[in-house]
Design a protein around this motif. Sequence first.
Motif, PDB file in Angstrom:
ATOM      1  N   PRO A 182      65.742 -35.482  26.246  1.00  0.00           N
ATOM      2  CA  PRO A 182      67.064 -36.562  26.204  1.00  0.00           C
ATOM      3  C   PRO A 182      67.093 -36.198  24.098  1.00  0.00           C
ATOM      4  O   PRO A 182      67.909 -36.010  23.788  1.00  0.00           O
ATOM      5  CB  PRO A 182      65.877 -38.523  25.943  1.00  0.00           C
ATOM      6  CG  PRO A 182      65.270 -38.297  26.915  1.00  0.00           C
ATOM      7  CD  PRO A 182      64.289 -36.985  26.972  1.00  0.00           C
ATOM      8  N   ASN A 183      65.997 -35.870  23.467  1.00  0.00           N
ATOM      9  CA  ASN A 183      66.072 -35.216  21.829  1.00  0.00           C
ATOM     10  C   ASN A 183      66.014 -33.993  22.148  1.00  0.00           C
ATOM     11  O   ASN A 183      67.107 -33.024  21.115  1.00  0.00           O
ATOM     12  CB  ASN A 183      64.472 -35.257  22.022  1.00  0.00           C
ATOM     13  CG  ASN A 183      63.841 -36.900  20.933  1.00  0.00           C
ATOM     14  OD1 ASN A 183      64.719 -37.394  20.818  1.00  0.00           O
ATOM     15  ND2 ASN A 183      62.237 -37.506  20.919  1.00  0.00           N
ATOM     16  N   ALA A 184      66.324 -33.175  23.815  1.00  0.00           N
ATOM     17  CA  ALA A 184      66.158 -31.725  23.388  1.00  0.00           C
ATOM     18  C   ALA A 184      67.938 -31.890  23.021  1.00  0.00           C
ATOM     19  O   ALA A 184      68.339 -31.202  23.385  1.00  0.00           O
ATOM     20  CB  ALA A 184      65.950 -31.058  24.675  1.00  0.00           C
ATOM     21  N   LYS A 185      68.634 -32.841  24.207  1.00  0.00           N
ATOM     22  CA  LYS A 185      69.684 -32.850  24.827  1.00  0.00           C
ATOM     23  C   LYS A 185      70.638 -33.464  23.356  1.00  0.00           C
ATOM     24  O   LYS A 185      71.523 -33.485  22.905  1.00  0.00           O
ATOM     25  CB  LYS A 185      69.801 -33.795  25.366  1.00  0.00           C
ATOM     26  CG  LYS A 185      70.152 -32.998  26.992  1.00  0.00           C
ATOM     27  CD  LYS A 185      70.345 -34.337  27.836  1.00  0.00           C
ATOM     28  CE  LYS A 185      70.397 -33.521  29.467  1.00  0.00           C
ATOM     29  NZ  LYS A 185      70.721 -34.970  30.043  1.00  0.00           N
ATOM     30  N   LYS A 186      69.959 -33.967  22.397  1.00  0.00           N
ATOM     31  CA  LYS A 186      70.738 -34.739  21.594  1.00  0.00           C
ATOM     32  C   LYS A 186      70.941 -33.553  19.975  1.00  0.00           C
ATOM     33  O   LYS A 186      72.085 -33.499  19.706  1.00  0.00           O
ATOM     34  CB  LYS A 186      70.023 -35.686  20.870  1.00  0.00           C
ATOM     35  CG  LYS A 186      70.044 -37.138  21.348  1.00  0.00           C
ATOM     36  CD  LYS A 186      68.911 -38.232  20.926  1.00  0.00           C
ATOM     37  CE  LYS A 186      69.039 -39.586  21.264  1.00  0.00           C
ATOM     38  NZ  LYS A 186      67.987 -41.043  20.731  1.00  0.00           N
ATOM     39  N   ARG A 187      69.933 -33.040  19.994  1.00  0.00           N
ATOM     40  CA  ARG A 187      69.781 -31.430  19.233  1.00  0.00           C
ATOM     41  C   ARG A 187      70.778 -30.467  20.073  1.00  0.00           C
ATOM     42  O   ARG A 187      72.038 -30.055  19.409  1.00  0.00           O
ATOM     43  CB  ARG A 187      68.406 -30.664  19.603  1.00  0.00           C
ATOM     44  CG  ARG A 187      68.210 -29.650  18.906  1.00  0.00           C
ATOM     45  CD  ARG A 187      69.028 -30.326  17.255  1.00  0.00           C
ATOM     46  NE  ARG A 187      68.529 -28.585  16.386  1.00  0.00           N
ATOM     47  CZ  ARG A 187      68.943 -28.254  15.479  1.00  0.00           C
ATOM     48  NH1 ARG A 187      69.980 -29.198  14.815  1.00  0.00           N
ATOM     49  NH2 ARG A 187      68.821 -27.484  14.607  1.00  0.00           N
ATOM     50  N   ILE A 188      70.744 -30.408  21.434  1.00  0.00           N
ATOM     51  CA  ILE A 188      71.560 -28.928  21.398  1.00  0.00           C
ATOM     52  C   ILE A 188      73.194 -29.863  21.611  1.00  0.00           C
ATOM     53  O   ILE A 188      74.241 -28.818  21.262  1.00  0.00           O
ATOM     54  CB  ILE A 188      71.536 -29.491  23.323  1.00  0.00           C
ATOM     55  CG1 ILE A 188      70.259 -27.952  23.687  1.00  0.00           C
ATOM     56  CG2 ILE A 188      73.060 -28.258  24.564  1.00  0.00           C
ATOM     57  CD1 ILE A 188      69.557 -27.673  25.147  1.00  0.00           C
ATOM     58  N   TRP A 189      73.779 -30.575  21.747  1.00  0.00           N
ATOM     59  CA  TRP A 189      75.028 -31.877  21.421  1.00  0.00           C
ATOM     60  C   TRP A 189      75.142 -31.371  19.971  1.00  0.00           C
ATOM     61  O   TRP A 189      76.272 -30.603  19.564  1.00  0.00           O
ATOM     62  CB  TRP A 189      74.995 -32.701  21.396  1.00  0.00           C
ATOM     63  CG  TRP A 189      75.128 -33.821  23.239  1.00  0.00           C
ATOM     64  CD1 TRP A 189      76.032 -32.704  24.076  1.00  0.00           C
ATOM     65  CD2 TRP A 189      74.271 -34.538  23.499  1.00  0.00           C
ATOM     66  NE1 TRP A 189      75.537 -33.209  25.622  1.00  0.00           N
ATOM     67  CE2 TRP A 189      74.522 -34.779  25.564  1.00  0.00           C
ATOM     68  CE3 TRP A 189      73.556 -35.452  23.680  1.00  0.00           C
ATOM     69  CZ2 TRP A 189      73.943 -35.764  26.278  1.00  0.00           C
ATOM     70  CZ3 TRP A 189      72.981 -36.353  24.898  1.00  0.00           C
ATOM     71  CH2 TRP A 189      73.752 -36.298  25.543  1.00  0.00           C
ATOM     72  N   GLN A 190      74.084 -31.008  18.917  1.00  0.00           N
ATOM     73  CA  GLN A 190      74.562 -31.546  17.516  1.00  0.00           C
ATOM     74  C   GLN A 190      75.282 -30.292  17.663  1.00  0.00           C
ATOM     75  O   GLN A 190      75.563 -29.535  16.120  1.00  0.00           O
ATOM     76  CB  GLN A 190      73.151 -31.706  17.235  1.00  0.00           C
ATOM     77  CG  GLN A 190      73.670 -31.670  15.037  1.00  0.00           C
ATOM     78  CD  GLN A 190      72.413 -32.256  14.869  1.00  0.00           C
ATOM     79  OE1 GLN A 190      70.771 -31.479  14.817  1.00  0.00           O
ATOM     80  NE2 GLN A 190      72.454 -33.170  13.828  1.00  0.00           N
ATOM     81  N   LEU A 191      74.149 -29.221  18.046  1.00  0.00           N
ATOM     82  CA  LEU A 191      74.273 -27.610  17.721  1.00  0.00           C
ATOM     83  C   LEU A 191      75.627 -27.220  18.586  1.00  0.00           C
ATOM     84  O   LEU A 191      76.190 -26.627  17.762  1.00  0.00           O
ATOM     85  CB  LEU A 191      73.067 -26.503  17.911  1.00  0.00           C
ATOM     86  CG  LEU A 191      71.661 -27.002  17.615  1.00  0.00           C
ATOM     87  CD1 LEU A 191      70.699 -26.233  18.480  1.00  0.00           C
ATOM     88  CD2 LEU A 191      71.866 -26.490  16.145  1.00  0.00           C
ATOM     89  N   ILE A 192      75.709 -27.661  19.420  1.00  0.00           N
ATOM     90  CA  ILE A 192      77.429 -27.105  20.000  1.00  0.00           C
ATOM     91  C   ILE A 192      78.549 -27.791  19.080  1.00  0.00           C
ATOM     92  O   ILE A 192      79.549 -26.679  19.072  1.00  0.00           O
ATOM     93  CB  ILE A 192      76.956 -27.997  21.933  1.00  0.00           C
ATOM     94  CG1 ILE A 192      76.165 -27.024  22.295  1.00  0.00           C
ATOM     95  CG2 ILE A 192      78.834 -28.103  22.141  1.00  0.00           C
ATOM     96  CD1 ILE A 192      76.911 -27.805  23.976  1.00  0.00           C
TER      97      ILE A 192
END
Length: 204
Positions: A182-192
């Motif tokens: 979940p934390n990795a996805k939040k980071r990826i969404w933010q970077l996208i």
Amino acid sequence: MYLRTWLVLLMFISSYKAGAIDLTQQIRAADNVVQGRVMSKSSEWVDGKIVTRHRILVRDDLVASTYGIAGKSELYIVQAGGSAMHPTLNVMISQSISHQVKLNVADEAIFFTRNTVSGTQQLVSGTDSVLRLSGIGTDKVTLPALKQLKVVPSHKIDVQAQQPSVAKSSKAVLQQEALTLPNAKKRIWQLIKQTRVKGEKGNV
């Protein structure tokens, strides 16, 4: 109170910083960023070379979900190399490419891919284009390749297992752990959102 605030702030900064440079590079180069599972793979000879085709079941199209639109349900990653029967010699031949990420059936990962003219996908480059997941089927799925810091009360620390780099205090210390999905996805969404313009790439 001040120390506790500083520790929590540092924890979040470090969790974002862990792997951030690699993630940013992968996202900028990728047409697709998906969480998926390798369902099957098959190899064949194409123009004198072995090519392997991997069918990926997409569990979450992260580019599409960033913008709340429908995403892919599957994609095909094609790589040079593999094992296949030679069309004229009638013997099994294996070819491998150095430094290429090997994908196996049942691998669960986040994949960073580019579109090809044939409609298939190629991995962006290097090992960072496949972030494998650990703990599938449990309540804590992690990405071992990415790290974050957690605050641990000092009385719970295993002194023998401590790393020299662990920051100590009288009340708590910081330790590294694998970043959760979940934390990795939040980071990826933010970077996208930070690195890509809506509609610029992929299926957005």
